[in-house]
Write a protein that holds these residues in place. Structure first.
Motif, PDB file in Angstrom:
ATOM      1  N   TRP A  31      36.452  41.637  46.477  1.00 20.90           N
ATOM      2  CA  TRP A  31      36.101  40.880  45.278  1.00 20.90           C
ATOM      3  C   TRP A  31      36.855  41.377  44.059  1.00 20.90           C
ATOM      4  O   TRP A  31      37.274  40.573  43.213  1.00 20.90           O
ATOM      5  CB  TRP A  31      34.593  40.914  45.052  1.00 20.90           C
ATOM      6  CG  TRP A  31      33.836  40.238  46.150  1.00 20.90           C
ATOM      7  CD1 TRP A  31      33.035  40.817  47.077  1.00 20.90           C
ATOM      8  CD2 TRP A  31      33.858  38.837  46.469  1.00 20.90           C
ATOM      9  NE1 TRP A  31      32.544  39.875  47.948  1.00 20.90           N
ATOM     10  CE2 TRP A  31      33.021  38.661  47.597  1.00 20.90           C
ATOM     11  CE3 TRP A  31      34.499  37.732  45.917  1.00 20.90           C
ATOM     12  CZ2 TRP A  31      32.824  37.396  48.169  1.00 20.90           C
ATOM     13  CZ3 TRP A  31      34.291  36.482  46.483  1.00 20.90           C
ATOM     14  CH2 TRP A  31      33.461  36.327  47.587  1.00 20.90           C
ATOM     15  N   ALA A  32      37.050  42.685  43.953  1.00 20.90           N
ATOM     16  CA  ALA A  32      37.870  43.199  42.850  1.00 20.90           C
ATOM     17  C   ALA A  32      39.312  42.727  42.994  1.00 20.90           C
ATOM     18  O   ALA A  32      39.969  42.380  42.003  1.00 20.90           O
ATOM     19  CB  ALA A  32      37.812  44.729  42.825  1.00 20.90           C
ATOM     20  N   ALA A  33      39.814  42.685  44.234  1.00 18.22           N
ATOM     21  CA  ALA A  33      41.171  42.208  44.463  1.00 18.22           C
ATOM     22  C   ALA A  33      41.300  40.728  44.103  1.00 18.22           C
ATOM     23  O   ALA A  33      42.345  40.290  43.596  1.00 18.22           O
ATOM     24  CB  ALA A  33      41.558  42.426  45.926  1.00 18.22           C
ATOM     25  N   ILE A  86      40.727  48.623  46.789  1.00 17.55           N
ATOM     26  CA  ILE A  86      39.743  48.390  45.719  1.00 17.55           C
ATOM     27  C   ILE A  86      38.627  47.432  46.130  1.00 17.55           C
ATOM     28  O   ILE A  86      37.688  47.209  45.364  1.00 17.55           O
ATOM     29  CB  ILE A  86      40.415  47.866  44.435  1.00 17.55           C
ATOM     30  CG1 ILE A  86      40.990  46.456  44.656  1.00 17.55           C
ATOM     31  CG2 ILE A  86      41.504  48.809  43.980  1.00 17.55           C
ATOM     32  CD1 ILE A  86      41.544  45.843  43.386  1.00 17.55           C
ATOM     33  N   GLY A  87      38.679  46.876  47.319  1.00 17.24           N
ATOM     34  CA  GLY A  87      37.653  45.940  47.759  1.00 17.24           C
ATOM     35  C   GLY A  87      38.072  44.497  47.532  1.00 17.24           C
ATOM     36  O   GLY A  87      38.869  44.190  46.635  1.00 17.24           O
ATOM     37  N   LEU A 113      45.673  44.526  47.787  1.00 16.77           N
ATOM     38  CA  LEU A 113      44.705  45.330  47.026  1.00 16.77           C
ATOM     39  C   LEU A 113      43.306  45.326  47.623  1.00 16.77           C
ATOM     40  O   LEU A 113      42.477  46.153  47.224  1.00 16.77           O
ATOM     41  CB  LEU A 113      44.624  44.820  45.577  1.00 16.77           C
ATOM     42  CG  LEU A 113      45.882  44.999  44.717  1.00 16.77           C
ATOM     43  CD1 LEU A 113      45.684  44.355  43.348  1.00 16.77           C
ATOM     44  CD2 LEU A 113      46.221  46.474  44.560  1.00 16.77           C
ATOM     45  N   GLN A 114      43.044  44.433  48.590  1.00 18.29           N
ATOM     46  CA  GLN A 114      41.675  44.330  49.087  1.00 18.29           C
ATOM     47  C   GLN A 114      41.224  45.578  49.835  1.00 18.29           C
ATOM     48  O   GLN A 114      40.040  45.893  49.868  1.00 18.29           O
ATOM     49  CB  GLN A 114      41.534  43.072  49.964  1.00 18.29           C
ATOM     50  CG  GLN A 114      42.541  42.943  51.092  1.00 18.29           C
ATOM     51  CD  GLN A 114      42.071  43.536  52.404  1.00 18.29           C
ATOM     52  OE1 GLN A 114      40.883  43.842  52.553  1.00 18.29           O
ATOM     53  NE2 GLN A 114      42.979  43.702  53.348  1.00 18.29           N
ATOM     54  N   VAL A 123      45.858  39.818  46.297  1.00 21.12           N
ATOM     55  CA  VAL A 123      44.566  40.011  46.965  1.00 21.12           C
ATOM     56  C   VAL A 123      44.756  40.753  48.285  1.00 21.12           C
ATOM     57  O   VAL A 123      44.011  41.686  48.615  1.00 21.12           O
ATOM     58  CB  VAL A 123      43.875  38.654  47.203  1.00 21.12           C
ATOM     59  CG1 VAL A 123      42.578  38.845  47.986  1.00 21.12           C
ATOM     60  CG2 VAL A 123      43.590  37.956  45.875  1.00 21.12           C
ATOM     61  N   LEU A 173      39.671  39.179  41.730  1.00 22.04           N
ATOM     62  CA  LEU A 173      39.778  39.111  40.264  1.00 22.04           C
ATOM     63  C   LEU A 173      41.181  39.485  39.800  1.00 22.04           C
ATOM     64  O   LEU A 173      41.745  38.832  38.909  1.00 22.04           O
ATOM     65  CB  LEU A 173      38.743  40.038  39.626  1.00 22.04           C
ATOM     66  CG  LEU A 173      37.278  39.661  39.838  1.00 22.04           C
ATOM     67  CD1 LEU A 173      36.360  40.703  39.195  1.00 22.04           C
ATOM     68  CD2 LEU A 173      36.988  38.274  39.270  1.00 22.04           C
ATOM     69  N   VAL A 174      41.759  40.520  40.418  1.00 22.93           N
ATOM     70  CA  VAL A 174      43.116  40.937  40.047  1.00 22.93           C
ATOM     71  C   VAL A 174      44.118  39.852  40.427  1.00 22.93           C
ATOM     72  O   VAL A 174      45.040  39.549  39.656  1.00 22.93           O
ATOM     73  CB  VAL A 174      43.484  42.265  40.730  1.00 22.93           C
ATOM     74  CG1 VAL A 174      44.951  42.615  40.472  1.00 22.93           C
ATOM     75  CG2 VAL A 174      42.584  43.388  40.216  1.00 22.93           C
TER      76      VAL A 174
END
Length: 296
Positions: A60-62, A57-58, A53-54, A50, A64-65
């Motif tokens: 909330w997407a991070a 990709i943002g 990647l935040q 998170v 999920l990943v």
């Protein structure tokens, strides 16, 4: 009085986060019979994904990943290392998990270094105040989300075919296998679910009031071990109750440490294990653990 209530609210919210981690311990133990000492590194892996990647990709997407990555890591650990070893020798599997934890933590420490990675959560350092009680927004959200997750888990285990299969495999794997339940599938599902819960807990543990993600975050998962043992190795309800007890005791010990200075520093780190030992002296199987009947 408001100070006590604030510490109590912080303890309950922290305890619910510990409950998420402890439930992961229970699910892995009941589905595959493994003491998953690599749980802390799985938690750190999810939170680390998170953090890195935040930005691109943002948040909330991070998230999920990160949750998916921790779940996948749990599945891989089970498939590659545990699946053919746990039933044959649970003790060896537990030692193996310690080795996995050391390897993962070493690699993550190499990547993080001496930095503290911000989680990038949109709630930042906000706090909520109600009735004279002040609580970090992250802890308030974590408490509400944990209650929802526990409700979903209850529905999963009590009302769905997959949940019933996992419960049957945990109760008697040989009989469940004869009834057509694929133990490899239920084991993989258990490890994936535990990894996802660890990642969710890691996100909130790395949020305010924590400064961010550091390798020491993995050690927080070990703070959930007293909650897991206290509630009973095989009880989801016990893990939640144990998490609440440990969370409240820890918060009160830290909040009133100055009044208990004669007990020494770092009281909040010691108290959970002291409570665990005291309870186990009275109930060796934990508060909600199953006690095996012994014929004499």
């Amino acid at each position: 009085m408001s100070y006590f209530l604030t510490q109590l609210a912080n303890g309950l919210s922290y305890g619910l986060i510990l409950g998420l981690i402890a439930v992961g311990f229970v699910i892995v133990f009941t589905s595959t019979g493994v003491l998953n000492f690599a749980h802390g590194s799985v938690l750190l892996t999810g939170a680390y994904l998170v953090a890195v990647l935040q930005d691109p990709i943002g948040f909330w997407a991070a998230v999920l990943v990160g949750i998916a990555g921790a779940a996948l890591l749990g599945v891989l650990i089970n498939a590659v290392l545990v699946r053919n070893l746990a039933e044959a020798n649970p003790g060896t599997a537990a030692i193996l998990m310690l080795g996995v934890d050391i390897l993962l933590l070493t690699e993550l420490t190499r990547r993080i270094g001496n930095r503290v990675l911000p989680i990038g959560a949109p709630w930042g350092a906000d706090v909520v105040t109600f009735g004279g009680i002040t609580l970090p927004t992250s802890r308030a959200i974590a408490a509400g989300l944990a209650v929802v997750v526990f409700g979903v888990l209850w529905f999963l285990f009590a009302r769905t075919g997959a949940g019933v299969a996992m419960r049957a495999a945990a109760a008697d794997g040989d009989t469940a296998s004869l009834m057509g339940i694929r133990l490899t599938r239920t084991g993989a599902a258990g490890w994936a679910l535990a990894g996802a819960l660890a990642a969710i807990a890691g996100i909130f543990l790395a949020s305010f009031p924590s400064p961010g993600i550091a390798p020491t975050l993995a050690l927080t998962a070990f703070a959930a071990i007293p909650a897991w043992v206290l509630g009973g190795f095989d009880s989801v309800v016990g893990a939640i109750v144990g998490g609440l007890i440990i969370g409240v005791v820890t918060a009160l010990a830290v909040g009133y440490e100055s009044d208990l200075h004669f007990l020494g520093r770092g009281l909040g780190e010691v108290v959970p294990y002291a409570v665990m030992i005291l309870v186990l002296l009275v109930r060796p199987s934990g508060l909600f653990g199953r006690q095996e009947a012994v014929r004499v």
